[in-house]
Each structure stands twice: as structure tokens, then as C-alpha cells.
Scaffold this active site. Structure first.
Site, PDB file in Angstrom:
ATOM      1  N   ASN A   1      88.602  19.349-100.350  1.00 53.32           N
ATOM      2  CA  ASN A   1      87.496  18.498-100.796  1.00 53.32           C
ATOM      3  C   ASN A   1      86.250  18.600 -99.924  1.00 53.32           C
ATOM      4  O   ASN A   1      85.305  17.841-100.106  1.00 53.32           O
ATOM      5  CB  ASN A   1      87.959  17.045-100.868  1.00 53.32           C
ATOM      6  CG  ASN A   1      89.244  16.903-101.649  1.00 53.32           C
ATOM      7  OD1 ASN A   1      90.277  16.607-101.075  1.00 53.32           O
ATOM      8  ND2 ASN A   1      89.208  17.177-102.944  1.00 53.32           N
TER       9      ASN A   1
ATOM     10  N   ASP B   1      90.308  17.897-107.517  1.00 51.56           N
ATOM     11  CA  ASP B   1      88.846  17.802-107.573  1.00 51.56           C
ATOM     12  C   ASP B   1      88.262  18.554-106.369  1.00 51.56           C
ATOM     13  O   ASP B   1      87.682  17.952-105.468  1.00 51.56           O
ATOM     14  CB  ASP B   1      88.428  16.324-107.554  1.00 51.56           C
ATOM     15  CG  ASP B   1      86.939  16.136-107.821  1.00 51.56           C
ATOM     16  OD1 ASP B   1      86.298  17.069-108.357  1.00 51.56           O
ATOM     17  OD2 ASP B   1      86.412  15.060-107.479  1.00 51.56           O
TER      18      ASP B   1
ATOM     19  N   VAL C   1      80.759  17.446 -99.109  1.00 49.23           N
ATOM     20  CA  VAL C   1      81.940  16.608 -99.313  1.00 49.23           C
ATOM     21  C   VAL C   1      82.062  16.238-100.781  1.00 49.23           C
ATOM     22  O   VAL C   1      81.090  15.796-101.401  1.00 49.23           O
ATOM     23  CB  VAL C   1      81.835  15.310 -98.468  1.00 49.23           C
ATOM     24  CG1 VAL C   1      83.041  14.420 -98.692  1.00 49.23           C
ATOM     25  CG2 VAL C   1      81.676  15.647 -96.991  1.00 49.23           C
ATOM     26  N   CYS C   2      83.267  16.402-101.320  1.00 53.67           N
ATOM     27  CA  CYS C   2      83.547  16.010-102.701  1.00 53.67           C
ATOM     28  C   CYS C   2      84.286  14.676-102.663  1.00 53.67           C
ATOM     29  O   CYS C   2      85.492  14.619-102.423  1.00 53.67           O
ATOM     30  CB  CYS C   2      84.393  17.078-103.391  1.00 53.67           C
ATOM     31  SG  CYS C   2      84.725  16.691-105.111  1.00 53.67           S
ATOM     32  N   LEU C   3      83.535  13.610-102.826  1.00 51.19           N
ATOM     33  CA  LEU C   3      84.089  12.260-102.842  1.00 51.19           C
ATOM     34  C   LEU C   3      83.373  11.524-103.966  1.00 51.19           C
ATOM     35  O   LEU C   3      82.145  11.397-103.947  1.00 51.19           O
ATOM     36  CB  LEU C   3      83.845  11.582-101.483  1.00 51.19           C
ATOM     37  CG  LEU C   3      84.458  10.220-101.255  1.00 51.19           C
ATOM     38  CD1 LEU C   3      85.981  10.275-101.301  1.00 51.19           C
ATOM     39  CD2 LEU C   3      84.018   9.659 -99.901  1.00 51.19           C
TER      40      LEU C   3
END
Length: 186
Positions: free
Chosen positions: A107, A147, A114-116
Site C-alpha cells: 500500500n 488495494d 500512500v494508498c489509504l
């Protein structure tokens, strides 16, 4: 909503009156984003494995760093630093968060993005800095291969968790995963 417009009009008038009198106030007015951020920071309730610092000094609250030292999971005992850039329209816009630490993670890409979800489509003004820090902490205790930003790391996590664990340890030790080299982060 009407009350907000009246406050903004009054602030604009005061600003124009100050300028007409021939001088700007020596005190810098804080934006709504700065006021909200100050409140968020004063109410932080961080896990013991997280800390916050202000590399530009306490006068620059809008740019700070958060250090996360996971105490469990694949990333246990690592040290990961994230930069936060908060705009003046916060909380109506999520802060820009980037990892300063190069990390092998599904992520977080190799450029530190950052994938949040709460930093993107799920951001709401009721969320705060504390929520983001807990979200980042959660990425280290429960990386999400569904994701990903780093598709290679996600595929390894999904298909071979033992190899993923070995790759994480190698990367955190300052080794290479494939042709990518990492800096030691213990």
C-alpha cells in the site's frame, strides 16, 4: 452557513480597514485550517509506537512528520517516517501524506505515495490527524493486497505470505528485493 459568510465578510472588512490605516498587523492571522490542525494536534491520542515531530519548528504546524514503529506484524521493530503537508482549507481537504522511508509494502509505492482510502475518496471533514495516524499504523499491522500501489508486493503477499515476510525482513535490513535496494530501517 450564513453565519460562516458573515464571519468571512467581517474578516475581509477588518483586513481592508487595517490596510487602509497604513500597516499590516504584526500578528499573523491563522487560517481555519491552522486553527483546526492546532486543535487536532492538542487532542492527539497516539499509540505508544507512534510519535510526531515538527522539523521546521512549532511555528510551522502545517508541515510535520509522524514516526511509526510497529510492535507486531511483518514490520515489527521497523521505523517508518511520514511527512504531512496540511493545506489552509483543512479539514475540507485531506492532508498530503508521504513516506520518507523507502518500504516494501503493498500500500506504499517506492516513491512514498500512500494508498489509504481516508486520504482519498473516503476523506470527510470530521476525520482528523489522529484518524490518519491510526490508519497508517493499521497498514503496517494489516497490509492490504486488495488495494495496492506496489502491485508486485501485493501479489507476493496474496500468493506467498512466507516469501512476502522474507522480502520485508530483507528490505528492512537494508538489502535488495529483486533489483530494488532499500535502506536499513530498524
Amino acid at each position: 452557513m450564513i453565519g460562516l459568510f458573515k464571519v468571512k465578510e467581517k474578516q475581509k472588512e477588518e483586513s481592508q480597514n487595517t490596510n487602509r490605516r497604513g500597516g499590516a498587523s504584526s500578528l499573523k492571522k491563522q487560517s481555519a485550517g491552522e486553527l483546526r490542525l492546532h486543535k487536532d494536534i492538542s487532542e492527539l491520542n497516539l499509540p505508544k509506537s507512534c510519535s510526531i515531530s515538527f522539523p521546521n519548528g512549532k511555528n510551522d504546524l502545517m508541515n510535520f512528520e509522524v514516526t511509526i514503529k510497529p510492535d507486531e506484524g511483518y514490520y515489527k521493530n521497523g521505523k517508518f517516517v511520514f511527512t504531512f503537508q496540511v493545506s489552509n482549507v483543512y479539514p475540507h481537504e485531506a492532508p498530503k501524506v508521504k513516506s520518507k522511508t523507502k518500504v516494501y509494502h503493498p500500500n506504499i509505492d517506492l516513491d512514498g505515495n500512500v494508498c489509504l482510502n481516508i486520504l482519498r475518496e473516503d476523506w470527510k471533514p470530521v476525520l482528523n490527524i489522529n484518524t490518519i495516524i491510526y490508519g497508517l499504523f493499521h497498514l503496517f499491522t494489516e497490509p492490504n493486497h486488495e488495494d495496492p500501489l506496489n502491485h508486485d508486493a501485493a501479489a507476493v503477499l496474496r500468493d506467498n505470505p512466507k516469501m512476502f515476510e522474507a522480502n520485508v525482513k530483507r528490505a528492512m535490513s537494508g538489502g535488495c528485493v529483486g533489483e530494488i535496494s532499500f535502506t536499513r530501517c530498524f
